[in-house]
Scaffold this motif. Structure first.
Motif, PDB file in Angstrom:
ATOM      1  N   PHE A  60       1.041  -1.400   0.099  1.00 11.81           N
ATOM      2  CA  PHE A  60      -0.055   0.092  -0.044  1.00 11.81           C
ATOM      3  C   PHE A  60       0.823   1.196   0.183  1.00 11.81           C
ATOM      4  O   PHE A  60       1.628   1.437   0.962  1.00 11.81           O
ATOM      5  CB  PHE A  60      -0.864  -0.064   1.365  1.00 11.81           C
ATOM      6  CG  PHE A  60      -2.035  -1.258   1.214  1.00 11.81           C
ATOM      7  CD1 PHE A  60      -3.084  -1.114   0.307  1.00 11.81           C
ATOM      8  CD2 PHE A  60      -1.777  -2.194   2.091  1.00 11.81           C
ATOM      9  CE1 PHE A  60      -3.905  -2.335   0.364  1.00 11.81           C
ATOM     10  CE2 PHE A  60      -2.718  -3.232   2.073  1.00 11.81           C
ATOM     11  CZ  PHE A  60      -3.673  -3.407   1.316  1.00 11.81           C
ATOM     12  N   VAL A  61       0.803   1.989  -1.021  1.00 16.97           N
ATOM     13  CA  VAL A  61       1.699   3.204  -1.114  1.00 16.97           C
ATOM     14  C   VAL A  61       0.664   4.472  -0.947  1.00 16.97           C
ATOM     15  O   VAL A  61      -0.332   4.914  -1.697  1.00 16.97           O
ATOM     16  CB  VAL A  61       2.302   3.154  -2.672  1.00 16.97           C
ATOM     17  CG1 VAL A  61       3.277   4.518  -2.932  1.00 16.97           C
ATOM     18  CG2 VAL A  61       3.082   1.877  -2.837  1.00 16.97           C
ATOM     19  N   LEU A  62       1.022   5.142  -0.037  1.00 17.86           N
ATOM     20  CA  LEU A  62       0.271   6.252   0.697  1.00 17.86           C
ATOM     21  C   LEU A  62       0.909   7.460   0.285  1.00 17.86           C
ATOM     22  O   LEU A  62       2.159   7.628   0.953  1.00 17.86           O
ATOM     23  CB  LEU A  62      -0.166   5.862   2.020  1.00 17.86           C
ATOM     24  CG  LEU A  62      -0.644   4.414   1.889  1.00 17.86           C
ATOM     25  CD1 LEU A  62      -0.549   3.762   3.276  1.00 17.86           C
ATOM     26  CD2 LEU A  62      -1.991   4.115   1.484  1.00 17.86           C
ATOM     27  N   PHE A  63       0.335   8.563   0.043  1.00 20.85           N
ATOM     28  CA  PHE A  63       0.851   9.729  -0.228  1.00 20.85           C
ATOM     29  C   PHE A  63       0.953  10.745   1.275  1.00 20.85           C
ATOM     30  O   PHE A  63       1.708  11.785   0.966  1.00 20.85           O
ATOM     31  CB  PHE A  63       0.237  10.320  -1.301  1.00 20.85           C
ATOM     32  CG  PHE A  63      -0.990  11.143  -0.981  1.00 20.85           C
ATOM     33  CD1 PHE A  63      -1.120  12.462  -0.537  1.00 20.85           C
ATOM     34  CD2 PHE A  63      -2.093  10.274  -1.379  1.00 20.85           C
ATOM     35  CE1 PHE A  63      -2.518  12.626  -0.268  1.00 20.85           C
ATOM     36  CE2 PHE A  63      -3.270  10.682  -1.332  1.00 20.85           C
ATOM     37  CZ  PHE A  63      -3.684  11.834  -0.639  1.00 20.85           C
ATOM     38  N   SER A  64       0.190  10.392   2.195  1.00 15.78           N
ATOM     39  CA  SER A  64       0.511  11.386   3.300  1.00 15.78           C
ATOM     40  C   SER A  64       0.567  10.396   4.627  1.00 15.78           C
ATOM     41  O   SER A  64       0.412   9.265   4.607  1.00 15.78           O
ATOM     42  CB  SER A  64      -0.922  11.906   3.260  1.00 15.78           C
ATOM     43  OG  SER A  64      -2.121  11.209   3.790  1.00 15.78           O
ATOM     44  N   THR A  65       1.110  11.311   5.510  1.00 19.05           N
ATOM     45  CA  THR A  65       1.313  10.404   6.909  1.00 19.05           C
ATOM     46  C   THR A  65      -0.092  10.107   7.651  1.00 19.05           C
ATOM     47  O   THR A  65       0.108   8.883   8.147  1.00 19.05           O
ATOM     48  CB  THR A  65       2.079  11.302   8.056  1.00 19.05           C
ATOM     49  OG1 THR A  65       3.195  11.828   7.376  1.00 19.05           O
ATOM     50  CG2 THR A  65       2.159  10.879   9.282  1.00 19.05           C
ATOM     51  N   PRO A  66      -1.063  10.793   7.501  1.00 19.64           N
ATOM     52  CA  PRO A  66      -2.558  10.401   8.026  1.00 19.64           C
ATOM     53  C   PRO A  66      -2.835   8.933   7.276  1.00 19.64           C
ATOM     54  O   PRO A  66      -3.467   8.116   8.070  1.00 19.64           O
ATOM     55  CB  PRO A  66      -3.435  11.434   7.920  1.00 19.64           C
ATOM     56  CG  PRO A  66      -2.601  12.662   7.867  1.00 19.64           C
ATOM     57  CD  PRO A  66      -1.314  12.157   7.135  1.00 19.64           C
ATOM     58  N   LEU A  67      -2.733   8.660   6.152  1.00 18.57           N
ATOM     59  CA  LEU A  67      -3.107   7.647   5.150  1.00 18.57           C
ATOM     60  C   LEU A  67      -2.230   6.486   5.724  1.00 18.57           C
ATOM     61  O   LEU A  67      -2.701   5.350   5.908  1.00 18.57           O
ATOM     62  CB  LEU A  67      -2.948   7.953   3.900  1.00 18.57           C
ATOM     63  CG  LEU A  67      -4.113   8.415   3.185  1.00 18.57           C
ATOM     64  CD1 LEU A  67      -3.953   8.932   1.859  1.00 18.57           C
ATOM     65  CD2 LEU A  67      -5.412   7.605   3.463  1.00 18.57           C
ATOM     66  N   LEU A  68      -0.935   6.759   5.794  1.00 20.16           N
ATOM     67  CA  LEU A  68       0.290   5.718   6.234  1.00 20.16           C
ATOM     68  C   LEU A  68      -0.242   5.284   7.582  1.00 20.16           C
ATOM     69  O   LEU A  68      -0.211   3.931   8.121  1.00 20.16           O
ATOM     70  CB  LEU A  68       1.660   6.199   6.370  1.00 20.16           C
ATOM     71  CG  LEU A  68       2.629   5.346   6.733  1.00 20.16           C
ATOM     72  CD1 LEU A  68       2.530   4.090   5.892  1.00 20.16           C
ATOM     73  CD2 LEU A  68       3.924   6.079   6.764  1.00 20.16           C
ATOM     74  N   ASP A  69      -0.717   6.342   8.679  1.00 19.13           N
ATOM     75  CA  ASP A  69      -0.973   5.846   9.937  1.00 19.13           C
ATOM     76  C   ASP A  69      -2.195   4.870   9.902  1.00 19.13           C
ATOM     77  O   ASP A  69      -2.249   3.798  10.736  1.00 19.13           O
ATOM     78  CB  ASP A  69      -1.156   6.934  10.794  1.00 19.13           C
ATOM     79  CG  ASP A  69       0.066   7.693  11.171  1.00 19.13           C
ATOM     80  OD1 ASP A  69       1.100   7.153  10.820  1.00 19.13           O
ATOM     81  OD2 ASP A  69      -0.086   8.983  11.570  1.00 19.13           O
ATOM     82  N   ALA A  70      -3.221   4.950   8.983  1.00 19.83           N
ATOM     83  CA  ALA A  70      -4.417   4.357   9.060  1.00 19.83           C
ATOM     84  C   ALA A  70      -4.229   2.835   8.577  1.00 19.83           C
ATOM     85  O   ALA A  70      -4.577   1.934   9.041  1.00 19.83           O
ATOM     86  CB  ALA A  70      -5.455   5.091   8.211  1.00 19.83           C
ATOM     87  N   PHE A  71      -3.133   2.872   7.499  1.00 18.24           N
ATOM     88  CA  PHE A  71      -2.985   1.606   7.105  1.00 18.24           C
ATOM     89  C   PHE A  71      -1.967   0.809   8.202  1.00 18.24           C
ATOM     90  O   PHE A  71      -2.088  -0.357   8.193  1.00 18.24           O
ATOM     91  CB  PHE A  71      -2.138   1.634   5.701  1.00 18.24           C
ATOM     92  CG  PHE A  71      -3.322   1.614   4.313  1.00 18.24           C
ATOM     93  CD1 PHE A  71      -3.586   0.614   3.905  1.00 18.24           C
ATOM     94  CD2 PHE A  71      -4.193   2.929   4.128  1.00 18.24           C
ATOM     95  CE1 PHE A  71      -4.574   0.382   2.930  1.00 18.24           C
ATOM     96  CE2 PHE A  71      -5.101   2.888   3.331  1.00 18.24           C
ATOM     97  CZ  PHE A  71      -5.298   1.651   2.780  1.00 18.24           C
ATOM     98  N   THR A  72      -1.214   1.458   8.725  1.00 15.66           N
ATOM     99  CA  THR A  72      -0.231   0.820   9.563  1.00 15.66           C
ATOM    100  C   THR A  72      -1.124   0.481  10.829  1.00 15.66           C
ATOM    101  O   THR A  72      -0.820  -0.914  11.208  1.00 15.66           O
ATOM    102  CB  THR A  72       0.873   1.771  10.184  1.00 15.66           C
ATOM    103  OG1 THR A  72       1.672   2.297   9.190  1.00 15.66           O
ATOM    104  CG2 THR A  72       1.833   1.284  11.355  1.00 15.66           C
ATOM    105  N   ALA A  73      -2.103   0.995  11.290  1.00 15.15           N
ATOM    106  CA  ALA A  73      -3.108   0.568  12.223  1.00 15.15           C
ATOM    107  C   ALA A  73      -3.857  -0.653  11.980  1.00 15.15           C
ATOM    108  O   ALA A  73      -3.991  -1.503  12.733  1.00 15.15           O
ATOM    109  CB  ALA A  73      -3.850   1.685  12.645  1.00 15.15           C
ATOM    110  N   ALA A  74      -4.347  -0.588  10.856  1.00 14.57           N
ATOM    111  CA  ALA A  74      -5.081  -1.812  10.095  1.00 14.57           C
ATOM    112  C   ALA A  74      -4.254  -2.848  10.092  1.00 14.57           C
ATOM    113  O   ALA A  74      -4.521  -4.170  10.437  1.00 14.57           O
ATOM    114  CB  ALA A  74      -5.538  -1.630   8.897  1.00 14.57           C
TER     115      ALA A  74
END
Length: 176
Positions: A156-170
């Motif tokens: 999952f390649v994410l362009f923002s820290t909030p998106l990365l944080d959401a995917f890391t949490a999932a």
């Protein structure tokens, strides 16, 4: 076992077999991920999409479906186009969102791709919350890759820290 990871980065620069485009139903480019992939891939991508519209996808691509083209000037050999549900237009069924991931992985297997990079399909302009997209994406990819072999890496390649944080949490929620 499939490696599943989340990284912050630029989807257009991923050295994988296939990148997934959060496309619109016309397949003819747009904004966000779609526009960035078309710009980076060059005119060959648009021509292949136009060919799809003239032949197999005269009415465009339906929400939740996926189709592949070549990657043009991208490092990836393939672009897998999928249309996510637009929450702003009342498309709120998580099954529609899950279908984007299942369909994209099925197409990846069909073209022989063993590594696939996804954006946060339907997050952003399509109105889905990052946490909801991440949960549906991770749960769906885990179930799909456990049930059907053939994909070695999903990134999952994410362009923002909030998106990365959401995917890391999932991913953490699912023991990954």
């Amino acid at each position: 076992m499939t490696t599943i990871e989340a990284v912050r980065g630029d989807l257009t620069r991923q050295d994988v077999d296939a990148v997934v485009n959060a496309a619109n139903s016309t397949l003819l480019g747009g904004g966000g991920v779609d526009g960035a992939l078309h710009a980076a891939a060059g005119p060959a991508l648009l021509e292949q999409c136009r060919r799809l519209r003239r032949t197999t996808h005269r009415d465009g691509l339906a929400v939740g479906d996926a189709v592949a083209t070549g990657g043009g000037a991208l490092a990836a050999r393939f672009v897998i186009h999928t249309v996510g549900p637009n929450r702003n237009r009342g498309q709120t069924d998580p099954a529609l969102l899950a279908s984007c991931f299942v369909s994209s992985l099925a197409v990846a297997r069909e073209v022989g791709a063993r590594s696939v990079a996804f954006p946060a399909v339907s997050a952003g302009a399509y109105g889905w919350a990052a946490a909801d997209v991440a949960e549906v994406a991770v749960a769906t990819v885990l179930a799909d890759t456990d049930a059907a072999p053939g994909i070695d890496l999903v990134r999952f390649v994410l362009f923002s820290t909030p998106l990365l944080d959401a995917f890391t949490a999932a991913l953490a929620h699912h023991g990954r």
